[in-house]
Scaffold this active site. Structure first.
Site, PDB file in Angstrom:
ATOM      1  N   ASP A 258      92.320  -1.209  79.784  1.00  0.00           N
ATOM      2  CA  ASP A 258      92.068  -0.272  78.569  1.00  0.00           C
ATOM      3  C   ASP A 258      93.140   0.843  78.418  1.00  0.00           C
ATOM      4  O   ASP A 258      93.348   1.453  77.628  1.00  0.00           O
ATOM      5  CB  ASP A 258      90.622   0.479  78.911  1.00  0.00           C
ATOM      6  CG  ASP A 258      89.547  -0.772  78.816  1.00  0.00           C
ATOM      7  OD1 ASP A 258      88.390  -0.636  79.162  1.00  0.00           O
ATOM      8  OD2 ASP A 258      89.959  -1.896  78.095  1.00  0.00           O
TER       9      ASP A 258
ATOM     10  N   SER B 113     100.312 -11.308  77.860  1.00  0.00           N
ATOM     11  CA  SER B 113     100.296 -12.850  77.825  1.00  0.00           C
ATOM     12  C   SER B 113      99.336 -13.260  78.652  1.00  0.00           C
ATOM     13  O   SER B 113      98.656 -12.651  79.517  1.00  0.00           O
ATOM     14  CB  SER B 113     101.589 -13.329  78.164  1.00  0.00           C
ATOM     15  OG  SER B 113     102.034 -12.585  79.745  1.00  0.00           O
TER      16      SER B 113
ATOM     17  N   ASN C 256      98.374 -19.236  81.332  1.00  0.00           N
ATOM     18  CA  ASN C 256      98.606 -20.716  81.173  1.00  0.00           C
ATOM     19  C   ASN C 256      99.986 -20.998  80.450  1.00  0.00           C
ATOM     20  O   ASN C 256     100.739 -22.031  81.043  1.00  0.00           O
ATOM     21  CB  ASN C 256      97.383 -21.498  80.399  1.00  0.00           C
ATOM     22  CG  ASN C 256      97.606 -20.815  78.922  1.00  0.00           C
ATOM     23  OD1 ASN C 256      98.017 -19.891  78.771  1.00  0.00           O
ATOM     24  ND2 ASN C 256      96.972 -21.680  77.975  1.00  0.00           N
TER      25      ASN C 256
ATOM     26  N   GLU D 197      84.078 -23.251  75.785  1.00  0.00           N
ATOM     27  CA  GLU D 197      85.397 -23.563  75.974  1.00  0.00           C
ATOM     28  C   GLU D 197      85.577 -23.628  77.669  1.00  0.00           C
ATOM     29  O   GLU D 197      85.464 -22.611  78.082  1.00  0.00           O
ATOM     30  CB  GLU D 197      86.156 -22.491  75.398  1.00  0.00           C
ATOM     31  CG  GLU D 197      87.771 -22.899  75.745  1.00  0.00           C
ATOM     32  CD  GLU D 197      88.947 -21.691  75.507  1.00  0.00           C
ATOM     33  OE1 GLU D 197      88.506 -20.514  75.591  1.00  0.00           O
ATOM     34  OE2 GLU D 197      89.903 -22.116  74.647  1.00  0.00           O
TER      35      GLU D 197
ATOM     36  N   ARG E 269      94.585 -25.200  77.978  1.00  0.00           N
ATOM     37  CA  ARG E 269      95.411 -25.041  76.927  1.00  0.00           C
ATOM     38  C   ARG E 269      94.668 -24.651  75.549  1.00  0.00           C
ATOM     39  O   ARG E 269      93.387 -25.268  75.438  1.00  0.00           O
ATOM     40  CB  ARG E 269      96.139 -26.252  76.365  1.00  0.00           C
ATOM     41  CG  ARG E 269      97.428 -26.682  77.390  1.00  0.00           C
ATOM     42  CD  ARG E 269      97.848 -27.891  77.066  1.00  0.00           C
ATOM     43  NE  ARG E 269      98.337 -28.012  75.517  1.00  0.00           N
ATOM     44  CZ  ARG E 269      97.968 -28.593  74.563  1.00  0.00           C
ATOM     45  NH1 ARG E 269      96.657 -29.571  74.998  1.00  0.00           N
ATOM     46  NH2 ARG E 269      98.242 -28.764  73.473  1.00  0.00           N
ATOM     47  N   CYS E 270      94.950 -23.496  75.140  1.00  0.00           N
ATOM     48  CA  CYS E 270      93.918 -23.160  73.940  1.00  0.00           C
ATOM     49  C   CYS E 270      93.824 -24.260  72.640  1.00  0.00           C
ATOM     50  O   CYS E 270      92.812 -24.350  72.165  1.00  0.00           O
ATOM     51  CB  CYS E 270      94.443 -21.835  72.951  1.00  0.00           C
ATOM     52  SG  CYS E 270      95.975 -21.912  72.537  1.00  0.00           S
TER      53      CYS E 270
ATOM     54  N   GLU F 204      95.934 -14.224  69.700  1.00  0.00           N
ATOM     55  CA  GLU F 204      95.827 -15.421  69.718  1.00  0.00           C
ATOM     56  C   GLU F 204      94.622 -15.951  70.786  1.00  0.00           C
ATOM     57  O   GLU F 204      95.040 -15.654  71.967  1.00  0.00           O
ATOM     58  CB  GLU F 204      96.983 -16.288  69.954  1.00  0.00           C
ATOM     59  CG  GLU F 204      97.968 -16.140  68.880  1.00  0.00           C
ATOM     60  CD  GLU F 204      97.770 -17.070  67.723  1.00  0.00           C
ATOM     61  OE1 GLU F 204      98.643 -16.837  66.700  1.00  0.00           O
ATOM     62  OE2 GLU F 204      96.772 -17.779  67.683  1.00  0.00           O
TER      63      GLU F 204
HETATM   64  P1  NAP Z   1      92.250 -13.265  79.508  1.00  0.00           P
HETATM   65  O1  NAP Z   1      91.246 -13.257  80.619  1.00  0.00           O
HETATM   66  O2  NAP Z   1      91.811 -12.916  78.281  1.00  0.00           O
HETATM   67  O3  NAP Z   1      93.849 -12.628  79.963  1.00  0.00           O
HETATM   68  C1  NAP Z   1      94.807 -12.736  78.861  1.00  0.00           C
HETATM   69  C2  NAP Z   1      95.700 -11.342  79.402  1.00  0.00           C
HETATM   70  O4  NAP Z   1      94.920 -10.226  78.953  1.00  0.00           O
HETATM   71  C3  NAP Z   1      96.052 -11.331  80.744  1.00  0.00           C
HETATM   72  O5  NAP Z   1      97.115 -10.768  80.793  1.00  0.00           O
HETATM   73  C4  NAP Z   1      95.137 -10.151  81.256  1.00  0.00           C
HETATM   74  O6  NAP Z   1      95.298  -9.655  82.393  1.00  0.00           O
HETATM   75  C5  NAP Z   1      94.834  -9.335  80.188  1.00  0.00           C
HETATM   76  N1  NAP Z   1      93.625  -8.491  80.128  1.00  0.00           N
HETATM   77  C6  NAP Z   1      92.618  -8.481  80.994  1.00  0.00           C
HETATM   78  N2  NAP Z   1      91.727  -7.595  80.840  1.00  0.00           N
HETATM   79  C7  NAP Z   1      92.172  -6.778  79.924  1.00  0.00           C
HETATM   80  C8  NAP Z   1      91.679  -5.736  78.987  1.00  0.00           C
HETATM   81  N3  NAP Z   1      90.945  -4.816  79.281  1.00  0.00           N
HETATM   82  N4  NAP Z   1      92.822  -4.994  78.323  1.00  0.00           N
HETATM   83  C9  NAP Z   1      94.033  -5.643  77.904  1.00  0.00           C
HETATM   84  N5  NAP Z   1      94.444  -6.774  78.720  1.00  0.00           N
HETATM   85  C10 NAP Z   1      93.713  -7.266  79.631  1.00  0.00           C
HETATM   86  O7  NAP Z   1      92.689 -14.895  79.255  1.00  0.00           O
HETATM   87  P2  NAP Z   1      93.545 -15.949  80.276  1.00  0.00           P
HETATM   88  O8  NAP Z   1      92.467 -16.389  81.122  1.00  0.00           O
HETATM   89  O9  NAP Z   1      94.861 -15.334  80.763  1.00  0.00           O
HETATM   90  O10 NAP Z   1      93.471 -17.387  79.341  1.00  0.00           O
HETATM   91  C11 NAP Z   1      92.553 -18.060  78.878  1.00  0.00           C
HETATM   92  C12 NAP Z   1      92.060 -17.884  77.748  1.00  0.00           C
HETATM   93  O11 NAP Z   1      93.262 -17.384  76.671  1.00  0.00           O
HETATM   94  C13 NAP Z   1      91.269 -18.858  77.302  1.00  0.00           C
HETATM   95  O12 NAP Z   1      90.443 -18.254  76.512  1.00  0.00           O
HETATM   96  C14 NAP Z   1      92.332 -19.509  76.192  1.00  0.00           C
HETATM   97  O13 NAP Z   1      91.812 -20.363  75.164  1.00  0.00           O
HETATM   98  C15 NAP Z   1      92.962 -18.234  75.581  1.00  0.00           C
HETATM   99  N6  NAP Z   1      94.539 -18.632  75.296  1.00  0.00           N
HETATM  100  C16 NAP Z   1      94.413 -18.684  73.983  1.00  0.00           C
HETATM  101  C17 NAP Z   1      95.888 -19.194  73.450  1.00  0.00           C
HETATM  102  C18 NAP Z   1      96.223 -19.054  72.107  1.00  0.00           C
HETATM  103  O14 NAP Z   1      97.497 -19.271  71.677  1.00  0.00           O
HETATM  104  N7  NAP Z   1      95.319 -19.008  71.118  1.00  0.00           N
HETATM  105  C19 NAP Z   1      97.100 -19.323  74.706  1.00  0.00           C
HETATM  106  C20 NAP Z   1      96.573 -19.282  75.799  1.00  0.00           C
HETATM  107  C21 NAP Z   1      95.453 -18.901  76.299  1.00  0.00           C
HETATM  108  P3  NAP Z   1      94.700 -10.001  84.003  1.00  0.00           P
HETATM  109  O15 NAP Z   1      95.413 -11.617  83.938  1.00  0.00           O
HETATM  110  O16 NAP Z   1      95.391  -8.981  84.942  1.00  0.00           O
HETATM  111  O17 NAP Z   1      93.373  -9.934  83.826  1.00  0.00           O
HETATM  112  O1  G3P Z   2      97.274 -22.350  75.276  1.00  0.00           O
HETATM  113  C1  G3P Z   2      98.439 -22.320  75.187  1.00  0.00           C
HETATM  114  C2  G3P Z   2      98.611 -22.533  73.520  1.00  0.00           C
HETATM  115  O2  G3P Z   2      99.666 -21.824  73.146  1.00  0.00           O
HETATM  116  C3  G3P Z   2      98.938 -23.944  73.448  1.00  0.00           C
HETATM  117  O3  G3P Z   2     100.359 -24.116  73.395  1.00  0.00           O
HETATM  118  O4  G3P Z   2     102.115 -25.752  73.114  1.00  0.00           O
HETATM  119  O5  G3P Z   2     100.158 -26.445  74.856  1.00  0.00           O
HETATM  120  O6  G3P Z   2      99.998 -26.455  72.342  1.00  0.00           O
HETATM  121  P1  G3P Z   2     100.542 -25.919  73.426  1.00  0.00           P
END
Ligand code: NAP
Ligand code: G3P
Length: 471
Positions: free
Chosen positions: A212, A148, A151, A374, A280-281, A247
């Site tokens: 990894d 997860s 956010n 973004e 938020r994504c 996602e």
């Molecule tokens: P992130 O940096 O990609 O981290 C997401 C998750 O992946 C965290 O649990 C992170 O752990 C883990 N992670 C990091 N490196 C990894 C690896 N090499 N292998 C496997 N897992 C790994 O994202 P974030 O900063 O938490 O969230 C922000 C991003 O997520 C934004 O781009 C946002 O748009 C996207 N997002 C998308 C959605 C959606 O529903 N589409 C919802 C929320 C967020 P660590 O925290 O320990 O690094």
């Molecule tokens: O970034 C989180 C994504 O799941 C958006 O959720 O409910 O704020 O649109 P929401």
């Protein structure tokens, strides 16, 4: 000082290694969680595999009943849980509690929706096989890895974990580092609710150190990941033989096609762009509007933006500090780049460490980074374009394809336009949103693969199992 343990086989793990979690609002230590080794992580997958068969062999109702105590403990602890969320990701207390309440609603709806996942029956008659009847049920995939983002550290975790468990899978869960306190708060609730050993394991540590190791574990049957495009692509590489639901990021456009309800449009755009400080994504991350309408829209947006409270989560400020200073620095580079290339800062462009005042940038052109990247922060670019065709083209040129919003009182015009937008979902006259959670939620292009949403999550964590009866 909060100090919570990872959980493997219903045992709290204490290997003497700890990871400090920083409170983004105070920039002090909010607590500590276990920092697991490669061996710990492999143990987690081994116990998940070992526990899976017996868990799947339980009836659906038995699995749901076993999870109800866990669900009730979440409800009983919702104030404490929301406090932890707020301390570790600087989400204001009101939104943090709303995240927990929404999660409980998702759990309850998931329990009911699972009962409606019926087998499908097929006759062979159409293919000349009139002596065959096929009954295809949905069965567990096996071991699900749930990862997860920071956010929605509670909501976007349990929205994966619960459907996986309900359908008979076992789970290894990796919370975001900023989200690990609330993630490991669950360890005690798992034990207290007497869930069978090993069905739900929680592994913690920095993603860049253990990610990894986790995603390449051979026991994984399915990965459900929410996070950035970069990490999503890394997981695609590591987990290449595994079923994936990803996602990822977004750059949701808001297309303003008329000025017939500007006040409502502005409310939706402001809430859509600046909720949880834009982290938020599905945030509105660009506004496409004609010059004529922009001259009325921008002053309205400015006034509403400047009325938002900026400050600390404990005071329920609307705009709170972004997750860390590194993120704030990145967001600032987008603002600075736009300024250097001639954009107009309408309001904002002010920060104190990682507390960033909401920034509205007008006259953004397509050579500016903020038009395409973004920010994941409180920044909104206005791109002035007169023709709808060009708005659609710019919307679709993005690497992302999560959601979009169209603001227009002429519904048939809005629908005709929406059908040309290349995203998972288009919202007409509302901000983009993952909810309601019973709706499918998906991103295309770099915004992800597979589909979430309660029913879709249940289905994505199962596979067909067919019985063909010859008579
Ligand atoms: P992130 O940096 O990609 O981290 C997401 C998750 O992946 C965290 O649990 C992170 O752990 C883990 N992670 C990091 N490196 C990894 C690896 N090499 N292998 C496997 N897992 C790994 O994202 P974030 O900063 O938490 O969230 C922000 C991003 O997520 C934004 O781009 C946002 O748009 C996207 N997002 C998308 C959605 C959606 O529903 N589409 C919802 C929320 C967020 P660590 O925290 O320990 O690094
Ligand atoms: O970034 C989180 C994504 O799941 C958006 O959720 O409910 O704020 O649109 P929401």
């Amino acid at each position: 000082m909060r100090q919570y343990n990872a959980l493997i086989n219903n045992k709290l793990i204490d290997n003497g290694q700890w990871l400090e979690i920083i409170n983004p609002a105070t920039l002090t230590v909010a607590g500590k969680v276990s920092a697991l080794s490669a061996k710990d992580i492999n143990d987690a997958f081994k116990v998940a595999r070992k526990a899976q068969k017996a868990w799947e062999e339980k009836t659906l109702l038995d699995r749901i009943n076993a999870l109800k105590k866990f669900r009730d403990l979440i409800d009983q602890n919702k104030q404490e849980i929301s406090k932890i969320i707020s301390e570790e990701i600087a989400k204001n207390l009101k939104e943090s509690l709303a995240e927990v309440v929404r999660t409980i609603e998702i759990i309850d709806y998931t329990f009911e929706e699972a009962k409606r996942i019926e087998p499908s029956a097929f006759t062979g008659e159409g293919m000349g096989a009139q002596n065959k009847i096929g009954i295809f049920s949905r069965v567990a995939k096996g071991v699900v890895l749930a990862i997860s983002p920071f956010n929605y550290p509670f909501n976007l975790a349990l929205a994966k974990i619960i459907p996986a468990l309900v359908m008979g899978n076992t789970v290894v869960f990796k919370p975001a580092t900023a989200g690990s306190l609330v993630g490991t708060f669950l360890s005690k609730l798992v034990i207290e609710s007497n869930l069978p050993k090993g069905i739900f394991n929680i592994v913690t540590g920095r993603g860049r150190e253990i990610g990894d190791i986790i995603t390449s574990n051979p026991e994984i049957d399915m990965i459900s990941f929410t996070g950035s495009v970069g990490i999503g692509n890394q997981i695609r590489k590591n987990g290449s033989t595994t079923d994936l639901v990803l996602e990822l990021g977004g750059k949701d456009p808001a297309l303003v096609l008329d000025d017939l309800n500007l006040d409502k449009y502005c409310d939706e755009i402001i809430n859509g762009a600046f909720g949880y400080s834009g982290q938020r994504c599905t945030a509105v991350k660009r506004v496409l509007v004609s010059n004529k309408i922009a001259d009325k829209l921008v002053p309205l947006l400015k006034a509403k933006l400047e009325s938002l409270s900026v400050g600390m989560p404990k005071d329920n400020a609307f705009i709170t500090p972004v997750i860390d200073e590194k993120s704030a620095d990145f967001i600032q580079t987008l603002i600075d780049d736009a300024k250097e290339k001639g954009a107009k800062i309408v309001t904002g462009d002010k920060r104190k460490k990682n507390l960033m005042w909401p920034t509205l940038i007008d006259n953004v052109t397509l050579d500016m980074k903020v038009a395409w990247e973004e920010p994941f922060g409180p920044v909104l670019p206005i791109i002035r374009i007169d023709s709808i065709e060009e708005m659609i083209e710019i919307s679709n040129n993005s690497q992302f394809g999560l959601q979009a919003s169209i603001f227009c009182q002429d519904i048939s015009k809005a629908i005709q336009t929406a059908k040309k937008i290349k995203t998972g979902t288009v919202n007409i006259n509302s901000k983009p949103s993952r909810g309601p959670d019973s709706f499918p939620f998906l991103g295309i292009k770099d915004s992800g693969e597979g589909v979430q949403g309660i029913r879709e999550s249940l289905l994505s964590m199962t596979r067909y199992m067919g019985l063909v009866i010859n008579y």
